[in-house]
Design an enzyme around this catalytic site. Structure first.
Site, PDB file in Angstrom:
ATOM      1  N   HIS A   1     -12.830   3.305   0.369  1.00  0.00           N
ATOM      2  CA  HIS A   1     -12.806   2.336   1.490  1.00  0.00           C
ATOM      3  C   HIS A   1     -13.527   1.040   1.111  1.00  0.00           C
ATOM      4  CE1 HIS A   1     -12.607   5.793   4.703  1.00  0.00           C
ATOM      5  NE2 HIS A   1     -11.405   5.353   4.426  1.00  0.00           N
TER       6      HIS A   1
ATOM      7  N   GLU B   1      -7.967  -4.662   5.689  1.00  0.00           N
ATOM      8  CA  GLU B   1      -7.910  -4.442   4.240  1.00  0.00           C
ATOM      9  C   GLU B   1      -6.804  -5.262   3.583  1.00  0.00           C
ATOM     10  OE1 GLU B   1      -8.122  -0.379   5.591  1.00  0.00           O
ATOM     11  OE2 GLU B   1      -9.082   0.160   3.701  1.00  0.00           O
TER      12      GLU B   1
ATOM     13  N   LEU C   1     -14.966   4.174  10.404  1.00  0.00           N
ATOM     14  CA  LEU C   1     -14.650   5.437  11.087  1.00  0.00           C
ATOM     15  C   LEU C   1     -13.202   5.399  11.574  1.00  0.00           C
ATOM     16  CD1 LEU C   1     -17.930   5.622  13.263  1.00  0.00           C
ATOM     17  CD2 LEU C   1     -17.583   6.503  10.945  1.00  0.00           C
ATOM     18  N   GLY C   2     -12.299   5.867  10.716  1.00  0.00           N
ATOM     19  CA  GLY C   2     -10.878   5.947  11.084  1.00  0.00           C
ATOM     20  C   GLY C   2     -10.447   7.390  10.940  1.00  0.00           C
ATOM     21  N   ASN C   3      -9.252   7.618  10.379  1.00  0.00           N
ATOM     22  CA  ASN C   3      -8.883   9.000  10.061  1.00  0.00           C
ATOM     23  C   ASN C   3      -9.769   9.505   8.938  1.00  0.00           C
ATOM     24  OD1 ASN C   3      -6.810   9.919  11.839  1.00  0.00           O
ATOM     25  ND2 ASN C   3      -5.532   8.296  10.986  1.00  0.00           N
ATOM     26  N   GLY C   4      -9.942   8.657   7.922  1.00  0.00           N
ATOM     27  CA  GLY C   4     -10.968   8.917   6.915  1.00  0.00           C
ATOM     28  C   GLY C   4     -12.218   8.166   7.348  1.00  0.00           C
TER      29      GLY C   4
ATOM     30  N   ARG D   1     -10.843  16.341   7.371  1.00  0.00           N
ATOM     31  CA  ARG D   1     -11.648  16.660   6.180  1.00  0.00           C
ATOM     32  C   ARG D   1     -13.053  17.099   6.589  1.00  0.00           C
ATOM     33  NH1 ARG D   1     -10.620  11.072   3.203  1.00  0.00           N
ATOM     34  NH2 ARG D   1      -8.618  10.824   4.235  1.00  0.00           N
TER      35      ARG D   1
ATOM     36  N   ASN E   1       0.863  -1.183   0.000  1.00  0.00           N
ATOM     37  CA  ASN E   1       0.000   0.000   0.000  1.00  0.00           C
ATOM     38  C   ASN E   1       0.904   1.240   0.000  1.00  0.00           C
ATOM     39  OD1 ASN E   1      -1.760   2.069   0.504  1.00  0.00           O
ATOM     40  ND2 ASN E   1      -2.644   1.188   2.371  1.00  0.00           N
TER      41      ASN E   1
ATOM     42  N   ARG F   1      -2.786  -2.048  -3.322  1.00  0.00           N
ATOM     43  CA  ARG F   1      -3.957  -1.211  -3.111  1.00  0.00           C
ATOM     44  C   ARG F   1      -3.873  -0.047  -4.107  1.00  0.00           C
ATOM     45  NH1 ARG F   1      -4.993   3.428   1.161  1.00  0.00           N
ATOM     46  NH2 ARG F   1      -7.209   3.705   0.788  1.00  0.00           N
TER      47      ARG F   1
ATOM     48  N   LYS G   1       3.310   0.685   3.100  1.00  0.00           N
ATOM     49  CA  LYS G   1       2.873  -0.265   4.125  1.00  0.00           C
ATOM     50  C   LYS G   1       2.884  -1.630   3.462  1.00  0.00           C
ATOM     51  CE  LYS G   1      -0.823   1.316   7.134  1.00  0.00           C
ATOM     52  NZ  LYS G   1      -2.285   1.384   7.186  1.00  0.00           N
TER      53      LYS G   1
ATOM     54  N   GLY H   1     -14.757   3.670  15.144  1.00  0.00           N
ATOM     55  CA  GLY H   1     -15.888   2.737  15.123  1.00  0.00           C
ATOM     56  C   GLY H   1     -15.709   1.583  16.096  1.00  0.00           C
TER      57      GLY H   1
HETATM   58  P1  ADP Z   1      -6.669   4.941   9.653  1.00  0.00           P
HETATM   59  O1  ADP Z   1      -7.882   5.439   8.971  1.00  0.00           O
HETATM   60  O2  ADP Z   1      -5.480   5.835   9.445  1.00  0.00           O
HETATM   61  O3  ADP Z   1      -6.381   3.478   9.466  1.00  0.00           O
HETATM   62  P2  ADP Z   1      -7.562   4.217  12.318  1.00  0.00           P
HETATM   63  O4  ADP Z   1      -8.593   3.247  11.819  1.00  0.00           O
HETATM   64  O5  ADP Z   1      -6.446   3.696  13.140  1.00  0.00           O
HETATM   65  O6  ADP Z   1      -6.985   5.147  11.201  1.00  0.00           O
HETATM   66  O7  ADP Z   1      -8.381   5.288  13.193  1.00  0.00           O
HETATM   67  C1  ADP Z   1      -7.766   6.410  13.710  1.00  0.00           C
HETATM   68  C2  ADP Z   1      -8.773   7.137  14.610  1.00  0.00           C
HETATM   69  O8  ADP Z   1      -9.274   6.223  15.595  1.00  0.00           O
HETATM   70  C3  ADP Z   1      -8.153   8.305  15.358  1.00  0.00           C
HETATM   71  O9  ADP Z   1      -9.072   9.377  15.406  1.00  0.00           O
HETATM   72  C4  ADP Z   1      -7.950   7.718  16.736  1.00  0.00           C
HETATM   73  O10 ADP Z   1      -7.993   8.704  17.725  1.00  0.00           O
HETATM   74  C5  ADP Z   1      -9.144   6.809  16.879  1.00  0.00           C
HETATM   75  N1  ADP Z   1      -8.907   5.799  17.907  1.00  0.00           N
HETATM   76  C6  ADP Z   1      -8.034   4.774  17.878  1.00  0.00           C
HETATM   77  N2  ADP Z   1      -8.076   4.077  19.045  1.00  0.00           N
HETATM   78  C7  ADP Z   1      -8.990   4.702  19.822  1.00  0.00           C
HETATM   79  C8  ADP Z   1      -9.479   4.492  21.152  1.00  0.00           C
HETATM   80  N3  ADP Z   1      -9.038   3.481  21.904  1.00  0.00           N
HETATM   81  N4  ADP Z   1     -10.424   5.334  21.612  1.00  0.00           N
HETATM   82  C9  ADP Z   1     -10.874   6.351  20.869  1.00  0.00           C
HETATM   83  N5  ADP Z   1     -10.451   6.616  19.615  1.00  0.00           N
HETATM   84  C10 ADP Z   1      -9.521   5.806  19.110  1.00  0.00           C
END
Ligand code: ADP
Length: 368
Positions: A171, A355, A200-203, A232, A18, A82, A25, A324
């Site tokens: 995604h 993924e 629900l991650g960074n994106g 964003r 990736n 990817r 990665k 999430g």
């Molecule tokens: P990416 O999209 O880069 O793969 P991730 O799926 O790791 O990112 O999600 C990152 C987000 O999840 C960040 O906003 C981080 O603060 C949040 N996050 C990760 N672990 C926790 C946790 N234990 N409690 C609350 N938020 C979390």
């Protein structure tokens, strides 16, 4: 007692790659057991002071790390890449040929930040692992089933015809993985399931899945549309763009940066794009951190509500990604509303996404 005969086949290893603009990665799997042999990340590629000047060097470093584990490169039968944007052309994993490379290049306009880096990785890996099957797995592919009324923007139709201006969604590999896993958990075929999957991650994106296929998703032509994300904005009134340009004497590039890098949770809170920081700040009484969380939750709720109407019946709402998976408050907020409004309460599932495994599985199919 007779000794059991152990059948020894040559190992089948699948590497996933990736490539971001300054990172690679990777994960190496052994199939069919789906065992992870190694994984890692190379960052700061091409940045000042970094010893890794380009993606080619980064891939060579990955290969050195793999060789140092005693793995033979001959056992790597496929590399799954990817690729963020497949446009309308790529609706499933595809073996990479010279023609495919040119087609990915032709999509640079639609994903200027992602596809060029993805292609760099493909070219570099193809040189070093020339006997492995190179497979492209597209983030947009799972959403190729969107009906036209869900993907056409209400703009002059000629822009769709001329430039491919439409909603594509992203995604996809993650939404597909959690949908398949949900069907295993619910012991019901995916083709009979209606799901709303929330990555629900960074994106962040939400997808409406009807009878196993994606029928709507919150990201659009680019990954900027839809939910509030780390940095964003997600959905805004498009007229705001001209307003800001005029008031602050900004050029299109400046606004692009504001919407992609300075907005979302970070923009509202002024604290951080990281959800953990916001939870902490809210606890300490920071009201804007609290507001950012409320805006995030409410936008998500609206999308889930809209998709429930579009689907008619919702068997489960699936949560994945760092937020999430870990923030119960968000899942409870959505679940409570769903319970009140929907005739039948959907199951609420938490499924960590994978993924890389999904990419590896899809690449393995070409080896088999
Ligand atoms: P990416 O999209 O880069 O793969 P991730 O799926 O790791 O990112 O999600 C990152 C987000 O999840 C960040 O906003 C981080 O603060 C949040 N996050 C990760 N672990 C926790 C946790 N234990 N409690 C609350 N938020 C979390």
């Amino acid at each position: 007692m007779a000794k059991k005969r152990i059948k020894r086949n040559n190992p089948i290893h699948i590497l996933t790659v990736n490539c971001g603009s300054s990172s690679v990665k990777y994960k190496l799997f052994s199939f069919p057991e789906e065992k992870v042999i190694t994984n890692g990340l190379i960052e700061q590629i091409g940045e000042e002071g970094s010893s890794v000047k380009n993606h080619h060097q980064a891939i060579e470093l990955v290969i050195d790390r793999i060789l140092s584990l005693g793995v033979s490169l001959d056992d790597i039968k496929a590399v799954g890449h990817r690729v963020v944007h497949g446009g309308e052309k790529f609706v499933e994993p595809t073996i990479i040929t010279d023609e495919v490379i040119e087609q990915i290049r032709a999509l640079f306009d639609l994903a200027p930040l992602h596809n060029p880096a993805n292609l760099e990785g493909i070219i570099a890996t193809s040189k070093v692992l020339s006997s492995a099957v190179q497979v492209a797995v597209f983030d947009t592919a799972f959403h190729s089933t969107l009906p036209n009324y869900a993907y056409i923007y209400a703009l002059p139709y000629r822009y769709y015809e001329k430039y491919g201006v439409r909603r594509y969604g992203f995604h996809g590999t993650s939404h597909k993985y959690v949908a398949i896993t949900a069907s295993e958990k619910l012991k019901k075929p995916l083709s009979k399931l209606n799901l709303i999957t929330c990555h629900l991650g960074n994106g962040c994106s939400v997808t409406a899945i009807k009878n196993g296929v994606s029928v709507d998703t919150s990201m659009g032509m680019t990954p900027l549309e839809g939910l509030v994300m780390g940095t964003r904005s997600g959905d805004i009134d498009p007229a705001l763009i001209f307003f800001l340009q005029e008031k602050e004497s900004l050029c299109p590039k400046d606004v692009d940066k504001i919407l992609n890098k300075e907005s979302g949770l970070k923009g509202i809170s002024g604290v951080s794009n990281d959800f953990r920081d916001l939870l902490k700040a809210r606890e300490q009484g920071n009201q804007r951190a609290g507001l950012a969380i409320e805006v995030f939750k409410y936008r998500l709720l609206k999308y889930v509500g809209a998709y429930a109407m579009a689907l008619g019946r919702v068997d489960a709402i699936v949560f994945t990604g760092g937020i999430g998976e870990h923030v119960k408050e968000i899942r409870d907020y959505v679940a409570k509303a769903a319970k009140k409004v929907l005739k039948q309460s959907p199951k609420i599932l938490v499924i960590p996404t994978d993924e890389e495994l999904m990419i590896a599985r899809q690449s393995y199919k070409f080896v088999k």
